[in-house]
Write a protein that holds these residues in place. Sequence first.
Motif, PDB file in Angstrom:
ATOM      1  N   LEU A   1       0.826  -1.195   0.000  1.00 54.64           N
ATOM      2  CA  LEU A   1       0.000   0.000   0.000  1.00 54.64           C
ATOM      3  C   LEU A   1       0.863   1.248   0.000  1.00 54.64           C
ATOM      4  O   LEU A   1       0.602   2.203  -0.720  1.00 54.64           O
ATOM      5  CB  LEU A   1      -0.925  -0.015   1.233  1.00 54.64           C
ATOM      6  CG  LEU A   1      -1.829   1.210   1.404  1.00 54.64           C
ATOM      7  CD1 LEU A   1      -2.751   1.342   0.201  1.00 54.64           C
ATOM      8  CD2 LEU A   1      -2.643   1.102   2.692  1.00 54.64           C
ATOM      9  N   THR A   2       1.932   1.205   0.801  1.00 50.90           N
ATOM     10  CA  THR A   2       2.835   2.346   0.841  1.00 50.90           C
ATOM     11  C   THR A   2       3.463   2.600  -0.521  1.00 50.90           C
ATOM     12  O   THR A   2       3.520   3.725  -0.996  1.00 50.90           O
ATOM     13  CB  THR A   2       3.943   2.104   1.882  1.00 50.90           C
ATOM     14  OG1 THR A   2       3.343   1.907   3.156  1.00 50.90           O
ATOM     15  CG2 THR A   2       4.888   3.299   1.954  1.00 50.90           C
ATOM     16  N   MET A   3       3.893   1.517  -1.178  1.00 52.18           N
ATOM     17  CA  MET A   3       4.491   1.672  -2.501  1.00 52.18           C
ATOM     18  C   MET A   3       3.482   2.210  -3.500  1.00 52.18           C
ATOM     19  O   MET A   3       3.803   3.050  -4.338  1.00 52.18           O
ATOM     20  CB  MET A   3       5.039   0.330  -2.988  1.00 52.18           C
ATOM     21  CG  MET A   3       6.271  -0.143  -2.222  1.00 52.18           C
ATOM     22  SD  MET A   3       6.860  -1.723  -2.829  1.00 52.18           S
ATOM     23  CE  MET A   3       7.338  -1.275  -4.471  1.00 52.18           C
ATOM     24  N   SER A   4       2.234   1.743  -3.400  1.00 60.01           N
ATOM     25  CA  SER A   4       1.208   2.216  -4.309  1.00 60.01           C
ATOM     26  C   SER A   4       0.955   3.699  -4.131  1.00 60.01           C
ATOM     27  O   SER A   4       0.825   4.435  -5.095  1.00 60.01           O
ATOM     28  CB  SER A   4      -0.084   1.427  -4.072  1.00 60.01           C
ATOM     29  OG  SER A   4      -1.114   1.911  -4.897  1.00 60.01           O
ATOM     30  N   LEU A   5       0.914   4.139  -2.866  1.00 63.63           N
ATOM     31  CA  LEU A   5       0.694   5.549  -2.604  1.00 63.63           C
ATOM     32  C   LEU A   5       1.850   6.398  -3.118  1.00 63.63           C
ATOM     33  O   LEU A   5       1.654   7.469  -3.676  1.00 63.63           O
ATOM     34  CB  LEU A   5       0.493   5.773  -1.100  1.00 63.63           C
ATOM     35  CG  LEU A   5      -0.826   5.246  -0.523  1.00 63.63           C
ATOM     36  CD1 LEU A   5      -0.831   5.377   0.994  1.00 63.63           C
ATOM     37  CD2 LEU A   5      -2.016   5.986  -1.128  1.00 63.63           C
TER      38      LEU A   5
ATOM     39  N   CYS B   1       1.637   9.299  -6.140  1.00 64.90           N
ATOM     40  CA  CYS B   1       1.871  10.688  -5.775  1.00 64.90           C
ATOM     41  C   CYS B   1       2.573  11.418  -6.926  1.00 64.90           C
ATOM     42  O   CYS B   1       3.661  11.016  -7.347  1.00 64.90           O
ATOM     43  CB  CYS B   1       2.733  10.762  -4.521  1.00 64.90           C
ATOM     44  SG  CYS B   1       3.000  12.449  -3.943  1.00 64.90           S
ATOM     45  N   PRO B   2       1.975  12.463  -7.499  1.00 64.93           N
ATOM     46  CA  PRO B   2       2.608  13.152  -8.645  1.00 64.93           C
ATOM     47  C   PRO B   2       3.857  13.908  -8.229  1.00 64.93           C
ATOM     48  O   PRO B   2       3.949  14.426  -7.113  1.00 64.93           O
ATOM     49  CB  PRO B   2       1.509  14.108  -9.109  1.00 64.93           C
ATOM     50  CG  PRO B   2       0.690  14.368  -7.878  1.00 64.93           C
ATOM     51  CD  PRO B   2       0.700  13.075  -7.106  1.00 64.93           C
ATOM     52  N   GLN B   3       4.793  13.954  -9.140  1.00 64.53           N
ATOM     53  CA  GLN B   3       6.010  14.704  -8.895  1.00 64.53           C
ATOM     54  C   GLN B   3       5.731  16.194  -9.040  1.00 64.53           C
ATOM     55  O   GLN B   3       4.959  16.599  -9.911  1.00 64.53           O
ATOM     56  CB  GLN B   3       7.099  14.289  -9.886  1.00 64.53           C
ATOM     57  CG  GLN B   3       7.571  12.854  -9.721  1.00 64.53           C
ATOM     58  CD  GLN B   3       8.272  12.633  -8.396  1.00 64.53           C
ATOM     59  OE1 GLN B   3       9.046  13.476  -7.955  1.00 64.53           O
ATOM     60  NE2 GLN B   3       7.985  11.514  -7.748  1.00 64.53           N
ATOM     61  N   PRO B   4       6.319  17.027  -8.208  1.00 56.16           N
ATOM     62  CA  PRO B   4       6.098  18.472  -8.342  1.00 56.16           C
ATOM     63  C   PRO B   4       6.671  18.969  -9.666  1.00 56.16           C
ATOM     64  O   PRO B   4       7.689  18.464 -10.146  1.00 56.16           O
ATOM     65  CB  PRO B   4       6.861  19.061  -7.155  1.00 56.16           C
ATOM     66  CG  PRO B   4       7.889  18.032  -6.810  1.00 56.16           C
ATOM     67  CD  PRO B   4       7.251  16.709  -7.111  1.00 56.16           C
TER      68      PRO B   4
END
Length: 254
Positions: free
Chosen positions: A17-21, A25-28
């Motif tokens: 789950l952590t890896m999926s999140l 998460c989009p890169q700035p």
Amino acid sequence: MKRPQKNAVLTVGGGALTMSLLTACPQPPPPPTFTTLEFRFPETAQTNGLTLAAIYFVDGSDPAQKAGVQVLANGSLGRDGQFVYPGGPNASAMVNSGTLQLASYALDPLKKNAACLSPFKTGEASGLQDVVITPETVKTCNVYFTLFRDGDGDGKPTKGEELFNTHDIYSYADAAFTYSFASTDGKSQEKGARVSGWSLVRHEVLQPTATPGQYRVTMNSVPITDQRLTIRLHEPTDRLISMGLKGLDRGGLK
């Protein structure tokens, strides 16, 4: 023995789950960059909406965009390189220099804008002869520079409002390319080389003494370091026969 297995599953599941999140998460976005260009021009009264602008043209192929000239950015005006503001403590009735910044967030949409990005062959080389382009399918979008009096207050220059311009351009090419062509009267030959992406393209004209009445024009991308060199604005001229240098000794220009 089952409890440790359950904890292990939770650990693995939690890790997944952590890896999926983290993956979702989009890169700035990268921070914006700015290209600063310096200009000089004959002394001009800082009145009646005098404006230094970077402009581009929309060809009308997209009904969502109004065809014609569009303003990308406005610059600041000064005298002998010093910024002056009308009504400010260092206000000057006459100006002869300017600074303009081109922001990456303003330029980036243009290279994807089909109403600006067009084939070099049917755009810049249109109506000329002996055209050779490598690669032939390259597309360009150009930004031009002008000093004008905004008489009608719409923020955009018209031919009647324009005072000075330059044949130097800021150009986007979707591929590095070289080209050559000749004017229809055969008196001018132009060649150039541009890099892929955005670059400042400098305009130079030579008239060899060995061939009176013949002109040799170059339009080449310059290194980033050469973007610091001053761009000279002049009265509108034919770019195939003139660099527009006539009269540039006025206004303190050397």
